[in-house]
Scaffold this active site. Structure first.
Site, mmCIF file in Angstrom:
data_model
loop_
_atom_site.group_PDB
_atom_site.id
_atom_site.type_symbol
_atom_site.label_atom_id
_atom_site.label_comp_id
_atom_site.label_asym_id
_atom_site.label_seq_id
_atom_site.Cartn_x
_atom_site.Cartn_y
_atom_site.Cartn_z
ATOM 1 N N ARG A 1 53.640 19.604 -57.140
ATOM 2 C CA ARG A 1 52.430 20.176 -57.669
ATOM 3 C C ARG A 1 52.954 20.672 -58.878
ATOM 4 N NH1 ARG A 1 50.697 17.850 -54.236
ATOM 5 N NH2 ARG A 1 49.155 18.687 -52.657
ATOM 6 N N SER B 1 43.285 22.290 -51.532
ATOM 7 C CA SER B 1 43.947 23.288 -51.019
ATOM 8 C C SER B 1 44.656 24.645 -51.827
ATOM 9 C CB SER B 1 45.684 22.558 -51.136
ATOM 10 O OG SER B 1 45.806 22.400 -50.047
ATOM 11 N N GLU C 1 47.995 28.223 -55.877
ATOM 12 C CA GLU C 1 48.154 26.461 -56.778
ATOM 13 C C GLU C 1 47.346 26.470 -57.784
ATOM 14 O OE1 GLU C 1 47.673 21.958 -56.906
ATOM 15 O OE2 GLU C 1 47.039 23.084 -55.156
HETATM 16 N N1 EPU Z 1 48.196 23.071 -40.445
HETATM 17 C C1 EPU Z 1 47.137 23.916 -39.802
HETATM 18 N N2 EPU Z 1 46.335 24.347 -39.898
HETATM 19 C C2 EPU Z 1 45.437 24.355 -40.829
HETATM 20 C C3 EPU Z 1 46.044 23.454 -41.859
HETATM 21 C C4 EPU Z 1 46.759 22.883 -41.690
HETATM 22 O O1 EPU Z 1 48.103 24.161 -38.455
HETATM 23 O O2 EPU Z 1 44.483 25.190 -40.769
HETATM 24 C C5 EPU Z 1 49.351 22.341 -39.979
HETATM 25 C C6 EPU Z 1 48.341 20.297 -39.400
HETATM 26 O O3 EPU Z 1 48.199 20.610 -38.329
HETATM 27 C C7 EPU Z 1 49.657 19.973 -40.090
HETATM 28 C C8 EPU Z 1 50.300 20.789 -41.227
HETATM 29 O O4 EPU Z 1 50.293 22.351 -41.248
HETATM 30 O O5 EPU Z 1 51.091 20.355 -39.042
HETATM 31 C C9 EPU Z 1 50.144 20.399 -42.965
HETATM 32 O O6 EPU Z 1 48.720 20.078 -42.723
HETATM 33 P P1 EPU Z 1 48.155 19.122 -43.314
HETATM 34 O O7 EPU Z 1 48.878 17.797 -43.017
HETATM 35 O O8 EPU Z 1 46.852 19.036 -43.649
HETATM 36 O O9 EPU Z 1 48.381 18.600 -44.927
HETATM 37 P P2 EPU Z 1 48.875 20.661 -45.796
HETATM 38 O O10 EPU Z 1 50.131 20.501 -46.199
HETATM 39 O O11 EPU Z 1 48.060 21.470 -45.449
HETATM 40 C C10 EPU Z 1 48.856 18.433 -48.289
HETATM 41 C C11 EPU Z 1 48.153 19.307 -49.582
HETATM 42 C C12 EPU Z 1 46.941 18.531 -49.858
HETATM 43 C C13 EPU Z 1 46.887 17.633 -49.473
HETATM 44 C C14 EPU Z 1 47.725 16.675 -47.592
HETATM 45 C C15 EPU Z 1 47.731 15.115 -46.750
HETATM 46 C C16 EPU Z 1 49.075 21.452 -50.847
HETATM 47 C C17 EPU Z 1 49.421 22.280 -51.461
HETATM 48 N N3 EPU Z 1 48.245 20.178 -50.397
HETATM 49 O O12 EPU Z 1 48.328 20.022 -47.648
HETATM 50 O O13 EPU Z 1 46.644 18.435 -50.737
HETATM 51 O O14 EPU Z 1 45.603 16.414 -49.165
HETATM 52 O O15 EPU Z 1 49.017 17.917 -47.632
HETATM 53 O O16 EPU Z 1 48.923 15.491 -47.874
HETATM 54 O O17 EPU Z 1 50.763 20.415 -50.804
HETATM 55 C C18 EPU Z 1 45.410 20.147 -52.826
HETATM 56 O O18 EPU Z 1 46.587 19.773 -53.432
HETATM 57 O O19 EPU Z 1 44.285 19.923 -52.999
HETATM 58 C C19 EPU Z 1 45.227 19.270 -51.404
HETATM 59 C C20 EPU Z 1 44.415 18.634 -50.322
#
Ligand code: EPU
Length: 354
Positions: free
Chosen positions: A171, A239, A335
């Site tokens: 990012r 995010s 972010e």
């Molecule tokens: N999780 C939870 N609770 C929540 C959210 C997430 O326990 O409320 C856990 C999930 O179960 C999972 C882990 O956290 O084990 C990661 O969650 P997720 O796969 O939803 O992805 P993220 O790390 O929360 C990132 C990006 C997203 C992108 C997703 C999928 C960042 C800041 N965010 O989110 O990007 O869509 O991975 O690759 O890196 C964005 O930048 O706007 C965005 C949506």
């Protein structure tokens, strides 16, 4: 006499006192204004902008929140178009910055030039994509960037940067650091390979068996729609916080207390932990301050339920940061770009906690 003059005076008053509204120009939709707004339909227009005055470059406003009325000119990047060049092994897409990102992904698929499907449904325009190196489901924009072209404010000339000159990170890019406020992206060159390979590394996509690009696209769209609110229906900026990058030792300490903490390798000395998980475990999923809430399906997303105010938003950011710091000793960095009256600012520490 006075009667006939009145409507004219009133019209002038309205014209002189009504400042351009920003609510429909940023997807978090706070009710703020700016002194002036210029829509850039053609990169050449940038030569006429007075950059000695405060300015803010905006795409579709999906990663920027105006928390106050901005005392400067907002430049909305809206130049359109795409040219396709065929190379031996790749397609080189020359995309104007004002194109919508998701429409570009759809368009390349319809032309049978797959590769971008994991990045489907990410809000924003093409010009904003390199700034934060958009990424999702195991793929990052940086993998496709051939060049980024833009207007160099100091020289007043168009400049083309190679992918390595963009200094992409998680990012992150040179546009958030050395070239911040110096370089306005007007075109992005993306290279997609003619020999397509699906990237199914991300959990839910692993269930797909020999999928077509369209099937990967549909799976990504379905996952995103199930967790992430559509900004047209519920104001949000995706995010809100970055997944913190911590030292391997810190992560080990966290894992002894919290064995289920989701984490991902970054390099030999660092790991990234899921901020959404930290926020949820801190008991904040669905938590609201006025009309600003932690989204109930993805705790990494903050939403504006309608009449949220900047004060409520700032209180929420501080509350989330404080709760996660207290429970896990981890400092969350937002972010999303926050813009106040005099420009960008940050809330909270940007460093690893104790
Ligand atoms: N999780 C939870 N609770 C929540 C959210 C997430 O326990 O409320 C856990 C999930 O179960 C999972 C882990 O956290 O084990 C990661 O969650 P997720 O796969 O939803 O992805 P993220 O790390 O929360 C990132 C990006 C997203 C992108 C997703 C999928 C960042 C800041 N965010 O989110 O990007 O869509 O991975 O690759 O890196 C964005 O930048 O706007 C965005 C949506």
């Amino acid at each position: 006499m006075s009667y006939t003059c009145l409507p004219e005076i009133e019209e002038n008053l309205i014209e002189n006192t009504t400042l351009p509204a920003l609510q429909s120009h940023h997807t978090f939709a706070l009710d703020t204004h700016c002194d002036r707004m210029t829509i850039i339909h053609d990169a050449q227009q940038l030569k006429d902008v007075d950059f000695s005055q405060p300015f803010c470059v905006l795409g579709e406003g999906s990663n920027t929140i105006f928390t106050d009325s901005y005392r400067g000119v907002v430049l909305v990047i809206a130049n359109k178009g795409m040219r396709i060049e065929e190379l031996n092994n790749d397609w080189l897409l020359h995309c104007e910055a004002g194109e919508n990102w998701h429409e570009l992904v759809q368009h390349t698929l319809s032309l049978n030039m797959p590769g971008l499907e994991n990045l489907a449904l990410i809000p924003g325009n093409v010009g904003a994509a390199p700034v934060q190196n958009i990424g999702a489901y195991g793929v990052e924009l940086a993998q496709f960037v051939d060049y980024v072209e833009g207007y160099n404010i100091a020289t007043g000339k168009t400049q083309k940067l190679s992918a390595s000159q963009c200094e992409f990170g998680y990012r992150d890019s040179v546009f958030k650091h050395r070239l911040k406020g110096q370089f306005i992206i007007t075109r992005v060159g993306l290279r997609v390979s003619k020999s397509w390979q699906p990237n199914l590394s991300y959990g839910p996509l692993q269930q797909l068996h020999e999928p077509t690009p369209q099937q990967v696209f549909e799976a990504v769209v379905a996952v995103r729609q199930s967790k992430l609110p559509d900004p047209k229906e519920l104001a949000n900026c995706g995010s809100f916080f970055k997944n913190p990058i911590l030292s391997v030792n810190t992560v080990k300490r966290l894992q002894t207390l919290h064995p289920n903490i989701p984490c991902y390798d970054v390099d030999q000395r660092h790991k990234k932990v899921a901020a959404g998980w930290l926020i949820e475990q801190a008991g904040l999923k669905g938590h609201a301050i006025g009309d600003i809430a932690v989204h109930d399906k993805q705790a990494l997303v903050l939403v504006n339920r309608g009449k949220g105010t900047p004060t409520q938003l700032l209180a929420m950011i501080e509350h989330v940061q404080r709760c996660v710091l207290t429970k896990f000793g981890v400092a969350l960095e937002h972010e999303v770009r926050l813009m106040g009256a005099n420009g960008e600012y940050h809330v909270g520490a940007a460093h690893e906690g104790a």
